[in-house]
Scaffold this motif. Structure first.
Motif, mmCIF file in Angstrom:
data_model
loop_
_atom_site.group_PDB
_atom_site.id
_atom_site.type_symbol
_atom_site.label_atom_id
_atom_site.label_comp_id
_atom_site.label_asym_id
_atom_site.label_seq_id
_atom_site.Cartn_x
_atom_site.Cartn_y
_atom_site.Cartn_z
ATOM 1 N N GLN A 44 7.719 -3.189 7.690
ATOM 2 C CA GLN A 44 8.102 -2.533 8.951
ATOM 3 C C GLN A 44 8.316 -1.040 8.729
ATOM 4 O O GLN A 44 7.951 -0.208 9.564
ATOM 5 C CB GLN A 44 9.393 -3.142 9.496
ATOM 6 N N LEU A 45 8.908 -0.731 7.560
ATOM 7 C CA LEU A 45 9.171 0.668 7.216
ATOM 8 C C LEU A 45 7.880 1.465 7.178
ATOM 9 O O LEU A 45 7.762 2.542 7.764
ATOM 10 C CB LEU A 45 9.844 0.687 5.840
ATOM 11 N N MET A 46 6.865 0.900 6.494
ATOM 12 C CA MET A 46 5.586 1.598 6.369
ATOM 13 C C MET A 46 4.889 1.680 7.718
ATOM 14 O O MET A 46 4.288 2.700 8.057
ATOM 15 C CB MET A 46 4.697 0.861 5.361
ATOM 16 N N GLU A 47 4.963 0.593 8.498
ATOM 17 C CA GLU A 47 4.300 0.609 9.801
ATOM 18 C C GLU A 47 4.921 1.652 10.721
ATOM 19 O O GLU A 47 4.220 2.356 11.439
ATOM 20 C CB GLU A 47 4.383 -0.774 10.443
ATOM 21 N N LEU A 48 6.230 1.756 10.679
ATOM 22 C CA LEU A 48 6.905 2.728 11.546
ATOM 23 C C LEU A 48 6.410 4.131 11.242
ATOM 24 O O LEU A 48 6.130 4.923 12.142
ATOM 25 C CB LEU A 48 8.421 2.646 11.330
ATOM 26 N N SER A 49 6.262 4.423 9.935
ATOM 27 C CA SER A 49 5.836 5.768 9.574
ATOM 28 C C SER A 49 4.375 6.005 9.917
ATOM 29 O O SER A 49 4.044 6.942 10.637
ATOM 30 C CB SER A 49 6.073 6.003 8.089
ATOM 31 N N TRP A 50 3.493 5.139 9.411
ATOM 32 C CA TRP A 50 2.058 5.440 9.493
ATOM 33 C C TRP A 50 1.461 5.105 10.848
ATOM 34 O O TRP A 50 0.518 5.751 11.281
ATOM 35 C CB TRP A 50 1.299 4.679 8.397
ATOM 36 N N LYS A 51 1.990 4.061 11.504
ATOM 37 C CA LYS A 51 1.352 3.652 12.751
ATOM 38 C C LYS A 51 2.075 4.174 13.971
ATOM 39 O O LYS A 51 1.546 4.104 15.070
ATOM 40 C CB LYS A 51 1.291 2.117 12.814
#
Lengths: 173, 352
Positions: B326-333
């Motif tokens: 979720q952390l990565m998705e929040l940033s990149w997406k």
């Protein structure tokens, strides 16, 4: 001896020492640390040359991104308890020849160049000048570099992406 | 009362005294730099002590508790007592740790934040050095914090530390992108990278009563940039909901697992000072820096930064922690596309 030459020789010592250690120590993680130190010393030279923007970008990109990825790779590839690897292989002789030749070429280039010293005062707000030049005179190389980086980025995503196959359930990932 | 004239007076007096001793110019510069550095180090120590107390009190009141109450009035001396306790603790080094890497990690984490303080304008004319690249300088120098976490993670020779180091590197590198994009939209409007010039560009009011701060400019794009900046800033300082590098329920204490005593305190000091640097950057970039009516400039700056720190504390005690994906998705997406569109919108607005 002025403060500037003191800083110059200090940075030179740091840069040369760290560079030699970066390629000679047997512990890969330590080598990465010395690499960071060397890159930081280069940023110091940019500061001495009144190129603060380049110095900041040097730290931001080389230390903040490149070195972090290098360390990431080191941490993933070596075993934790035994981080010592061989730093040399059979091609050490050939590498030495190339390095010495390169060194001689650089020294010769330095000797044969006359180093003119400008009387003009160093630029005060060189970020502004740099930005203007990039957007006017050097806009084509700038755009080409951007497109190249974009292509590299897309290429990296394509290589890293999983093969598209039948849809998998979310739990398996 | 403004502090800048007083500081100038003291500096001139010290310079005059050193010149009367016949020292060369660069030695005088170095002595002045040393004095500034000691002042900032002292300021950081007091700040971290105060913020740890504020955090404990605010979190306690959010959860309907009292928090520390015993040492001093409402526990104000609690963190001082804790720091003294940490000072006396034995410095334990794991036998299998990489000695030098392990030793340097807390020092690097401290130096990274300490160096950032040089460019923070604490009030009108109250800055150690106003670099013409101030904003980029702070962003660049604080990236050494990532290196220190990786050093701590690898040097400790402990799987929890290593995982903490990995997570922090991935997180900070990802969230740096939206943060810089948010900063860039402000820099574009201000037309400068210097912290002082950015604050000066926010002087005055719009329509007579709205402060001319970047958070209110180009509505709503300034506000969007501020929100992106605050989310990314929370992630950069490794605080909940983005505290995965030191998630205590998963990784003990993450990269700091093997540290004790003063070294652990150094990480703590760096963490809370980094929080302050983030708040100071938010203040300078979006909340008009030291501008404000009636009160002296340094007091306005202090009030705004403390407000932002309290917002960060409020985040920490209100939101649950995200998962890594979720952390990565929040940033990149989410954050990066939003920041890009926002940057484009601000640019178009400025041109039209």
């Amino acid at each position: 001896m002025t403060g500037e030459s003191l800083a110059f020789y200090g940075l030179a010592f740091m840069l040369v020492g760290a560079s030699i250690l970066a390629v000679s120590v047997r512990n890969v993680f330590h080598a990465a640390m010395y690499l960071i130190l060397a890159l930081f010393a280069v940023a110091g030279y940019f500061v001495l040359l009144n190129a603060e923007f380049l110095a900041a970008v040097q730290v931001l990109i080389y230390v903040g991104a490149v070195a972090v990825l290098v360390i990431f790779a080191v941490m993933l590839t070596t075993r934790l308890t035994d981080a010592r690897v061989r730093a040399h292989n059979e091609q050490v002789g050939a590498g030495l020849v190339v390095a010495v030749a390169m060194f001689l070429a650089i020294v010769m280039a330095m000797w044969s160049t006359s180093w003119p010293i400008s009387d003009a005062a160093p630029a005060v707000d060189n970020v502004r000048t740099l930005g203007r030049m990039l957007m006017t005179r050097f806009v084509l190389p700038f755009e080409i570099a951007s497109v190249l980086l974009l292509a590299a980025m897309i290429g990296a995503i394509v290589i890293a992406a999983k093969e598209t196959g039948p849809p998998q359930s979310e739990e398996s990932t | 009362m403004e502090l800048a004239p007083v500081v100038d007076l003291v500096r001139d007096a010290v310079t005059g005294f050193l010149q009367s001793l016949g020292l060369p110019a660069f030695v005088i510069d170095m002595v002045l730099a040393l004095i500034s550095a000691s002042l900032i180090a002292g300021f950081m120590a007091v700040l971290a002590l105060a913020f740890v107390w504020v955090e404990r009190k605010v979190s306690a009141h959010i959860q309907n508790r009292l928090g520390p109450m015993r040492v001093g009035w409402h526990g104000v001396l609690q963190t001082l007592a804790d720091a003294l306790k940490l000072l006396q603790k034995e410095d334990i080094r794991p036998a299998a740790a990489d000695r030098w890497i392990w030793w340097w990690a807390p020092a690097v984490s401290f130096i990274a934040v300490f160096a950032a303080f040089i460019a923070v304008p604490f009030g009108e004319g109250l800055v150690v050095r106003d670099f013409n690249i101030g904003v980029i300088y702070i962003v660049a120098i604080t990236t050494f914090g990532v290196i220190s976490m990786l050093m701590a993670g690898w040097g400790s020779n402990n799987k929890y530390s290593l995982l903490g180091g990995f997570r922090s590197a991935a997180q900070v590198v990802s969230y740096e992108v939206p943060m810089i994009l948010a900063i860039l939209s402000v820099v574009m409007v201000a037309g400068s990278l210097s912290m002082m010039s950015i604050v000066q560009a926010q002087e005055g009011t719009m329509l007579g009563f709205i402060p001319n701060w970047f958070i209110f400019r180009h509505f709503p794009f300034g506000l969007i940039a501020f929100i992106v900046f605050m989310i990314a800033g929370t992630a950069e300082t490794n605080r909940t909901p983005f505290d995965l590098p030191e998630a205590e329920s998963e990784l003990v204490a993450g990269f700091a697992t093997e540290y004790s005593g003063m070294k652990y305190a150094m990480f703590y000091l760096a963490e809370y000072s980094a929080m302050y640097v983030m708040a100071a950057m938010g203040t300078v970039l979006f909340l008009g820096g030291w501008h404000g009516p009636f009160l002296p400039s340094w007091l306005w700056f202090a009030a705004k930064t403390v407000l932002l720190v309290c917002v960060l504390i409020w985040f920490r005690w209100t939101f649950p922690r995200l998962r890594v994906d979720q952390l990565m998705e929040l940033s990149w997406k989410f954050l990066i596309p939003v920041a890009f569109i926002n940057l484009l919108a601000v640019g178009l607005w400025s041109v039209l």
